[in-house]
Scaffold this motif. Structure first.
Motif, mmCIF file in Angstrom:
data_model
loop_
_atom_site.group_PDB
_atom_site.id
_atom_site.type_symbol
_atom_site.label_atom_id
_atom_site.label_comp_id
_atom_site.label_asym_id
_atom_site.label_seq_id
_atom_site.Cartn_x
_atom_site.Cartn_y
_atom_site.Cartn_z
ATOM 1 N N VAL A 8 0.866 -0.812 0.084
ATOM 2 C CA VAL A 8 -0.236 0.003 0.017
ATOM 3 C C VAL A 8 0.885 1.337 0.128
ATOM 4 N N SER A 9 0.588 2.089 -1.175
ATOM 5 C CA SER A 9 1.342 3.430 -0.909
ATOM 6 C C SER A 9 0.909 4.370 -1.324
ATOM 7 N N CYS A 10 1.158 5.055 -0.864
ATOM 8 C CA CYS A 10 0.226 7.020 -1.084
ATOM 9 C C CYS A 10 0.998 8.202 -0.873
ATOM 10 N N THR A 54 6.953 9.468 -1.161
ATOM 11 C CA THR A 54 5.473 8.182 -1.326
ATOM 12 C C THR A 54 6.172 7.278 -0.065
ATOM 13 N N THR A 56 5.684 3.815 1.652
ATOM 14 C CA THR A 56 4.415 2.594 1.548
ATOM 15 C C THR A 56 4.179 1.294 2.825
ATOM 16 N N THR A 73 -7.887 5.868 4.617
ATOM 17 C CA THR A 73 -8.585 7.330 2.840
ATOM 18 C C THR A 73 -8.505 8.252 4.254
ATOM 19 N N THR A 89 -5.582 12.252 -2.224
ATOM 20 C CA THR A 89 -5.260 11.138 -4.271
ATOM 21 C C THR A 89 -5.297 10.070 -3.242
ATOM 22 N N GLN A 92 -2.403 3.431 -3.281
ATOM 23 C CA GLN A 92 -1.955 2.168 -4.303
ATOM 24 C C GLN A 92 -2.194 1.293 -3.184
ATOM 25 N N SER A 94 -1.382 -3.329 -4.072
ATOM 26 C CA SER A 94 -0.513 -4.528 -4.994
ATOM 27 C C SER A 94 -0.589 -5.093 -4.392
#
Length: 306
Positions: A8-10, A54, A56, A73, A89, A92, A94
């Protein structure tokens, strides 16, 4: 142990990075990492500021990832009052399989010819017969230096040229900041018989020592954490593949330990810092003989004046 992980990255403004990192660390139960920057200094004062960072973190599978994302969020959305112009934003996500961590990196470490006489080979590969090249077998560990990075290749090419052109073996050679030991091993394979391989990191020294044994050159290489100031004088070649700031700081001590006519090879220098290093070594009784380039990196070859 989990067999897979959610990554999880933001992206967040730099002033909020610490708060987001603390939140993700507590939420995931794992550490977090921030994006790496391409810097060439040991001083935090010289690191340029970045507007966005960023963050993570990783969550083991299975887990309620949707709940984690919703909570993250919500956390990001309540941060704007601290920074009115901030527009959050979405994070993300993966999935990363366990084997990606353990073995997929091996796909990127293949036999690598360097210069005219060296071949870097991972221990799991079988070398093809080649009487023109000396094989350096490496088991990469927690130390820098597999031959793939431009700074290491430049050092290897310069070292090869030196030991082919001036194959004197009576005086010792110093590999400062040895990392994996690759430069010291190459020196032994090219004919040097007395090599000091030193590093401030004890883990790197263990890795270098094991790689020397793997290559059957342990009798020629002495691996240690001995500080530069405690090393003897009288080296005919000194290799230093470290950062520009440290090279300049150590210029007097490096020069002092060279024999008259001895060679000093400096690498780990970004192109934009080359002049900084040249200026830093200008007061020393050295002559700049060559500047080698590979991509954005530079390697300088000096000779001590007689």
């Amino acid at each position: 142990m989990a067999s897979a992980w959610y990554q999880v990255s933001c992206d967040v403004p730099a002033p909020l990075a610490e708060a987001v990192a603390d939140y993700l660390s507590e939420r995931s139960g794992c550490g977090v990492c921030t994006d790496n920057r391409n810097v060439d200094t040991f001083s935090t004062d010289d690191i340029p500021t970045s507007d966005t960072v960023t963050i993570t973190s990783y969550f083991s599978v299975p887990c309620p990832i949707e709940q984690h994302l919703a909570a993250l969020t919500a956390f990001l959305n309540q941060l704007p009052p601290q920074l009115p112009d901030y527009q959050p934003t979405p994070p993300q996500v993966s999935m990363i399989a366990e084997e990606d961590w353990a073995s997929s990196w091996k796909e990127h470490f293949k036999p690598l010819p360097v210069g005219k006489r060296l071949l870097i080979l991972p221990s799991w590969e079988t070398p093809a017969p080649d009487e023109t090249r000396q094989t350096i077998i490496l088991d990469p560990g927690m130390a820098f230096g597999t031959g793939g990075h431009e700074t290491t290749r430049l050092c290897l090419e310069c070292l090869e040229q030196i030991l082919v052109e001036e194959p004197r073996q009576e005086a010792p050679l110093l590999d400062l900041g040895t990392g994996s030991g690759i430069l010291a091993i190459a020196a032994a394979k090219l004919g040097a018989t007395r090599i000091d391989a030193v590093d401030i990191d004890p883990q790197a020294v263990l890795v270098a020592d094991e790689n020397c044994r793997l290559n059957r050159v342990a009798d020629a290489v002495a691996c240690s954490t001995t500080p530069l100031e405690q090393l003897p004088t009288g080296y005919r070649v000194i290799l230093a593949n470290i950062l520009a700031e440290e090279l300049v700081r150590m210029a007097p001590e490096l020069t002092r330990r060279l024999l008259p006519g001895g060679l000093l090879v400096l690498s780990g220098i970004l192109a934009e810092r080359e002049q900084y290093v040249i200026d830093g070594f200008a007061p020393q009784p050295l002559t700049l003989e060559a500047s080698l380039a590979a991509g954005e990196w530079r390697c300088l070859r000096y000779r001590k004046q007689s």
